[in-house]
Design a protein around this motif. Structure first.
Motif, mmCIF file in Angstrom:
data_model
loop_
_atom_site.group_PDB
_atom_site.id
_atom_site.type_symbol
_atom_site.label_atom_id
_atom_site.label_comp_id
_atom_site.label_asym_id
_atom_site.label_seq_id
_atom_site.Cartn_x
_atom_site.Cartn_y
_atom_site.Cartn_z
ATOM 1 N N ILE A 171 -20.926 -7.037 -6.323
ATOM 2 C CA ILE A 171 -19.920 -6.129 -5.776
ATOM 3 C C ILE A 171 -20.458 -4.697 -5.751
ATOM 4 O O ILE A 171 -20.269 -3.964 -4.767
ATOM 5 C CB ILE A 171 -18.610 -6.229 -6.588
ATOM 6 C CG1 ILE A 171 -17.945 -7.581 -6.322
ATOM 7 C CG2 ILE A 171 -17.661 -5.089 -6.241
ATOM 8 C CD1 ILE A 171 -16.746 -7.874 -7.196
ATOM 9 N N TRP B 197 -19.267 -12.500 2.225
ATOM 10 C CA TRP B 197 -18.129 -12.972 1.425
ATOM 11 C C TRP B 197 -17.814 -14.423 1.737
ATOM 12 O O TRP B 197 -17.553 -15.236 0.847
ATOM 13 C CB TRP B 197 -16.925 -12.074 1.707
ATOM 14 C CG TRP B 197 -15.698 -12.384 0.918
ATOM 15 C CD1 TRP B 197 -15.593 -12.468 -0.436
ATOM 16 C CD2 TRP B 197 -14.393 -12.632 1.430
ATOM 17 N NE1 TRP B 197 -14.285 -12.748 -0.800
ATOM 18 C CE2 TRP B 197 -13.530 -12.851 0.333
ATOM 19 C CE3 TRP B 197 -13.843 -12.665 2.716
ATOM 20 C CZ2 TRP B 197 -12.173 -13.110 0.480
ATOM 21 C CZ3 TRP B 197 -12.490 -12.919 2.859
ATOM 22 C CH2 TRP B 197 -11.675 -13.142 1.753
ATOM 23 N N TYR C 215 -18.949 -16.690 -1.376
ATOM 24 C CA TYR C 215 -17.759 -16.830 -2.210
ATOM 25 C C TYR C 215 -16.812 -17.918 -1.716
ATOM 26 O O TYR C 215 -16.702 -18.982 -2.330
ATOM 27 C CB TYR C 215 -17.035 -15.475 -2.325
ATOM 28 C CG TYR C 215 -17.850 -14.457 -3.080
ATOM 29 C CD1 TYR C 215 -17.818 -14.401 -4.464
ATOM 30 C CD2 TYR C 215 -18.673 -13.549 -2.403
ATOM 31 C CE1 TYR C 215 -18.584 -13.472 -5.172
ATOM 32 C CE2 TYR C 215 -19.441 -12.621 -3.093
ATOM 33 C CZ TYR C 215 -19.393 -12.588 -4.481
ATOM 34 O OH TYR C 215 -20.160 -11.686 -5.172
ATOM 35 N N GLY D 90 -8.222 -13.275 -1.505
ATOM 36 C CA GLY D 90 -9.259 -13.889 -2.306
ATOM 37 C C GLY D 90 -8.726 -14.994 -3.201
ATOM 38 O O GLY D 90 -7.521 -15.154 -3.374
ATOM 39 N N GLY E 46 -14.795 -13.096 -7.938
ATOM 40 C CA GLY E 46 -14.531 -11.668 -7.914
ATOM 41 C C GLY E 46 -14.600 -11.099 -9.312
ATOM 42 O O GLY E 46 -14.835 -11.811 -10.298
ATOM 43 N N SER F 121 -11.172 -7.132 -7.695
ATOM 44 C CA SER F 121 -12.211 -6.564 -6.829
ATOM 45 C C SER F 121 -12.987 -7.711 -6.209
ATOM 46 O O SER F 121 -13.491 -8.578 -6.929
ATOM 47 C CB SER F 121 -13.160 -5.672 -7.628
ATOM 48 O OG SER F 121 -12.479 -4.589 -8.224
ATOM 49 N N GLN F 122 -13.073 -7.717 -4.891
ATOM 50 C CA GLN F 122 -13.811 -8.769 -4.191
ATOM 51 C C GLN F 122 -14.864 -8.150 -3.296
ATOM 52 O O GLN F 122 -14.755 -6.977 -2.897
ATOM 53 C CB GLN F 122 -12.852 -9.619 -3.361
ATOM 54 C CG GLN F 122 -11.857 -10.413 -4.175
ATOM 55 C CD GLN F 122 -12.096 -11.913 -4.108
ATOM 56 O OE1 GLN F 122 -12.759 -12.421 -3.215
ATOM 57 N NE2 GLN F 122 -11.534 -12.646 -5.054
#
Length: 556
Positions: free
Chosen positions: A39, A117, A121, A320, A340, A379-380
């Motif tokens: 991040i 992302w 993720y 997320g 995240g 937070s992502q």
């Protein structure tokens, strides 16, 4: 590559992803550190990074000092800068599209999504989640017809905003990116959106028709309401389904005579109102959200698919993924530390849902206490940094060294004119105790707070002939009395006269289905349409009146 080879490779990928997720749960520290570093990596050399001095940030403490906690509205100017064409605003990898939220708790948000992302993720998380479901049903091969995936609806990009594609996470285009989520059924006829389906019921009937003759073993949805609607669609179209299968209408070919005989006999035994298990005797598992207000669907689901196990879908939103299931726990999953950087604020039920102060002290995942409730700050790597999500979680256990979290709802999710702190569960319990659950197979009521002097609650109920000789006023009195038993604060406010007695607003049968169909026609993805047993304000009354859903008061 043959279909069987593709299927085997897909299953291996889900199994490997699940194994990795379980390994992370056992020892989450290294993964949590890697995600935090990533991040920082995607945010430092950006407009946001320069404005917040992220070049000098190395530790979580420095991160907290440099970046204030913000709501989406406070982050929105950065999103707007992305729309205006500015490069490297929130992430070094510029957005490829924007994901639109359902707007069920306010105006819709637009969340940036990047290739990084999606590949690093969200894609791997979906493989891990489905690995658990395949493990539970004992699947060793896939043709794509053993699964009914209702968790998203593939479709073309229908909306653009200043050149950027805009779509919901549950109504997104199919990706052929090998690093993205690529299930074998992504191009199957039952899965692809039927352009002729004008309603959600039409859409679901098409899936029933195309999968009826297959050995379906798994149904996956995000919201349980969609599984309930699937079952209702089957019951209301049983004869039509048999005829269409006989004629081959809407299918590749007519069904085999022996299959039709079995199905007809099964439907006859139910009086023409079959359950999902009458259509698919091999059904083994239902997947959907099973916590917070979604848990209230439990009695319906158990009747619609008798004896079928249930597991939770990941706790996930457009912004997320927060928890990922890795075992057979019915309602909660371990924190997805690989998705995240998560921070937590101790939560008390006096919290009215107001934005957190930007310098609110937070805890790490390894500082949480069993049985305690926390509000999430997330937070992502999509650019939402120290985002005040507003969601509340309870620690109900652990998986290895990772806390197991159950979603409770949104901070301030109670309705409270005078301190009564009424919840969806309170309203649901009171109405179901009075009316019972045998009268209907779908959500058919909702509480509405009405401001007045003094204020009161209105319960809008589909008032069908099945209610028989029930008197509206007497039923309202009984629900009000039961609600006082359920919620002592509501009882106190009623006794003191600070709340007027509860009232009932009779609706036409099928009213809530019409409301859902209206949202579907307006472009909301079916998977994002939720039923609320308690509305946030009286604006819902306008919808009821616009659609002419209020019926003359019977039995008064």
């Amino acid at each position: 590559m043959t279909g069987n080879t593709t299927s085997a490779a897909f299953l291996r990928r889900t199994q490997n992803a699940l194994a990795m997720q379980r390994k992370i749960c056992a020892q989450p520290e290294e993964t949590a550190e890697r995600v935090f570093s990533d991040i920082l990596s995607v945010s430092r050399d950006t407009g946001f990074g320069r404005e917040h001095g992220l070049a000098g940030v190395r530790t979580r403490q420095e991160w907290r000092r440099a970046v204030p906690i913000r709501t989406y509205d406070e982050l929105a100017p950065y999103v707007e800068r992305q729309f205006s064409g500015e490069r490297r605003v929130l992430t070094t990898d510029d957005p490829r599209a924007f994901l639109r939220t359902s707007g069920s708790t306010g105006r819709a948000k637009l969340v940036p999504t990047t290739d990084h992302w999606r590949r690093v993720y969200r894609g791997p998380a979906l493989y891990a989640q489905w690995g658990l479901y395949f493990e539970q049903i004992g699947t060793h091969r896939l043709t794509g017809d053993e699964v009914l995936d209702l968790s998203w609806e593939p479709g073309p990009i229908r909306h653009r905003l200043r050149g950027f594609p805009v779509y919901s996470i549950t109504e997104r285009p199919v990706s052929d990116d090998p690093d993205d989520w690529n299930p074998p059924w992504r191009h199957a006829r039952w899965f692809t959106r039927d352009a002729g389906a004008a309603t959600m019921a039409d859409l679901l009937y098409g899936k029933l028709l195309r999968l009826a003759a297959h050995d379906l073993r798994l149904i996956v949805s995000v919201n349980p309401s969609k599984i309930v609607l699937l079952a209702e669609t089957l019951k209301e179209n049983a004869e039509r389904l048999i005829q269409d299968l006989h004629d081959g209408h809407g299918t590749d070919r007519a069904a085999r005579p022996d299959f039709l005989r079995r199905l007809t006999a099964a439907f006859d035994r139910t009086g023409g109102r079959p359950l999902l298990t009458d259509l698919w005797p091999g059904l083994r598992l239902l997947v959907c959200w099973n916590s917070a207000s979604a848990a209230l669907y439990g009695p319906w689901l158990s009747r619609l698919a008798t004896g079928v196990a249930a597991l939770p879908f990941s706790t996930t939103g457009t912004e997320g993924i927060v928890t990922l299931p890795v075992d057979d726990h019915l309602s909660a999953g371990p924190l997805a530390v690989d998705q995240g950087h998560f921070e937590f604020v101790p939560w008390q039920d006096l919290d009215d849902g107001s934005p957190l102060p930007e310098d609110t002290p937070t805890l790490g995942y390894d500082e949480l206490e069993l049985g305690a409730d926390y509000r999430l700050v997330m937070s992502q790597a999509n650019g939402l940094y120290r985002y005040d999500v507003g969601d509340v979680y309870r620690v109900v256990g652990a998986v290895g060294a990772t806390p197991r979290l159950e979603f409770l709802g949104r901070a301030g999710f109670q309705s409270s004119f005078t301190g009564e702190k009424l919840t969806e569960s309170d309203v649901h319990t009171a109405v179901m105790r009075v009316l019972g659950s045998e009268r209907t197979d779908h959500p058919h009521f909702s509480g509405i707070p009405v401001w007045d002097t003094p204020p009161h609650y209105l319960v809008a109920i589909e008032w069908a002939d099945a209610h028989g000789t029930l008197n509206v006023q007497d039923t309202a009195r009984r629900i009000d009395a039961t609600l006082q038993e359920v919620n002592v604060e509501y009882a106190d406010k009623r006794r003191s006269g600070r709340l007027r007695p509860l009232q009932i607003l009779p609706l036409v049968p099928g009213a809530f289905g019409q409301i859902a169909e209206r949202r579907f026609r307006q472009g909301t993805a079916g998977a994002q349409i939720k039923h609320h047993w308690l509305q946030k304000d009286s604006a819902f009354l306008d919808t009821l009146r616009d659609l002419d859903l209020v019926r003359a008061r019977p039995g008064t």
